[in-house]
Design an enzyme around this catalytic site. Sequence first.
Site, PDB file in Angstrom:
ATOM      1  N   ASN A   9       0.866  -1.181   0.000  1.00 51.02           N
ATOM      2  CA  ASN A   9       0.000   0.000   0.000  1.00 51.02           C
ATOM      3  C   ASN A   9       0.900   1.228   0.000  1.00 51.02           C
ATOM      4  OD1 ASN A   9      -1.812   2.034   0.521  1.00 51.02           O
ATOM      5  ND2 ASN A   9      -2.249   1.387   2.635  1.00 51.02           N
ATOM      6  N   LYS A  11       0.130   4.333  -0.267  1.00 48.41           N
ATOM      7  CA  LYS A  11      -0.472   5.544   0.331  1.00 48.41           C
ATOM      8  C   LYS A  11      -0.168   6.752  -0.566  1.00 48.41           C
ATOM      9  CE  LYS A  11       0.092   3.222   4.696  1.00 48.41           C
ATOM     10  NZ  LYS A  11       0.287   3.278   6.122  1.00 48.41           N
ATOM     11  N   HIS A  95      -9.216   1.525   5.162  1.00 48.03           N
ATOM     12  CA  HIS A  95      -7.904   1.640   5.829  1.00 48.03           C
ATOM     13  C   HIS A  95      -8.037   2.579   7.030  1.00 48.03           C
ATOM     14  CE1 HIS A  95      -3.746   2.666   6.601  1.00 48.03           C
ATOM     15  NE2 HIS A  95      -3.412   1.556   5.971  1.00 48.03           N
ATOM     16  N   GLU A  97      -6.308   4.896   8.074  1.00 49.68           N
ATOM     17  CA  GLU A  97      -6.066   6.321   7.782  1.00 49.68           C
ATOM     18  C   GLU A  97      -7.307   6.958   7.168  1.00 49.68           C
ATOM     19  OE1 GLU A  97      -2.473   5.602   5.602  1.00 49.68           O
ATOM     20  OE2 GLU A  97      -1.502   5.020   7.473  1.00 49.68           O
ATOM     21  N   GLU A 167      -4.906  -4.818  10.826  1.00 46.45           N
ATOM     22  CA  GLU A 167      -3.841  -3.832  11.006  1.00 46.45           C
ATOM     23  C   GLU A 167      -4.037  -3.073  12.313  1.00 46.45           C
ATOM     24  OE1 GLU A 167      -2.015  -2.678   7.021  1.00 46.45           O
ATOM     25  OE2 GLU A 167      -3.787  -1.452   7.213  1.00 46.45           O
ATOM     26  N   GLY A 173       3.182   2.176  10.401  1.00 49.59           N
ATOM     27  CA  GLY A 173       4.147   3.247  10.158  1.00 49.59           C
ATOM     28  C   GLY A 173       4.970   3.627  11.378  1.00 49.59           C
ATOM     29  N   SER A 213       4.074  -2.389  10.057  1.00 46.10           N
ATOM     30  CA  SER A 213       5.535  -2.499  10.146  1.00 46.10           C
ATOM     31  C   SER A 213       6.069  -3.878   9.747  1.00 46.10           C
ATOM     32  CB  SER A 213       6.018  -2.093  11.541  1.00 46.10           C
ATOM     33  OG  SER A 213       5.608  -0.763  11.837  1.00 46.10           O
TER      34      SER A 213
HETATM   35  P1  PGA Z   1       3.381   0.115   7.425  1.00 51.50           P
HETATM   36  O1  PGA Z   1       1.882   0.369   6.896  1.00 51.50           O
HETATM   37  O2  PGA Z   1       3.860  -1.171   6.807  1.00 51.50           O
HETATM   38  O3  PGA Z   1       4.150   1.313   6.960  1.00 51.50           O
HETATM   39  O4  PGA Z   1       3.305   0.016   8.909  1.00 51.50           O
HETATM   40  C1  PGA Z   1       0.953  -0.677   6.787  1.00 51.50           C
HETATM   41  C2  PGA Z   1      -0.370  -0.189   6.237  1.00 51.50           C
HETATM   42  O5  PGA Z   1      -0.834   0.890   6.599  1.00 51.50           O
HETATM   43  O6  PGA Z   1      -0.998  -0.900   5.427  1.00 51.50           O
END
Ligand code: PGA
Length: 250
Positions: A9, A11, A95, A97, A167, A173, A213
Amino acid sequence: MRKIFIAGNWKMNNTLSETKTFIEEFKQSVKSIDNIEIGIAPSFVNLAYAKALCQDSNIKVIAQNMYFEDNGAYTGEISPLMLKDINIDYVIIGHSERRQYFGETEETVNKRIRKAFEHNIKVILCIGEKLQEREQGITNIVLEKQLKGDLKELDNNKVAEIVIAYEPVWAIGTGKSAKTEDAQNACNFIRKTLKDMFGEEIAQKVRIQYGGSVKAENSKEYMSQTDIDGALVGGASLKADSFSKLIKAV
Ligand code: PGA
């Protein structure tokens, strides 16, 4: 047997030229992998281009979101018809976010999934608890609420095709990945909840990814858990080199 599915992803990252550089390199390095389904989710403006570049490859191209109407006066939104027209393989819905910064709710997530199903677009649904919720010991309550709201009154047969990305919001992140055991327990709980909602056969078919992560150093361990069938990867999927290492480590 559920096939492992690892999706990147991106983003709001990677310009058109970065997308091109990524795909040219990545295509070569993963071309012989056939036991893992692989996908990338570039930004909307680069989606059609990415799809064209990935033609004749084993790389699926994924949209990061989609609106729940076919067309109309919805400035800035993306229609499922637009995604269908460029043969997009999957769409990510809900997601954290989107829920956190853009007002997505279980109701709007449910509407989006319905719309994607109507157009036969495959869905990656994201769910997960916040740090405070984990600390309060209510992770399973949160996951169950999200599943019941997001998947409310959906067609059983179509649910079998869905991919769920577990998640934990605090692991996204942050570099703080969930303990393997905690991730497995949450994914197992998700499968049990799916069983209660849609029956054993469907629950066994649904693929559940872990996200938060994931990197080359931990991808194999997550993937070896009984209920974890893949990963949704943010940061480590932005460069062809690190993403292909993560996949090859599995
Ligand atoms: P990340 O993001 O691997 O940077 O932690 C995962 C995601 O939001 O799908």
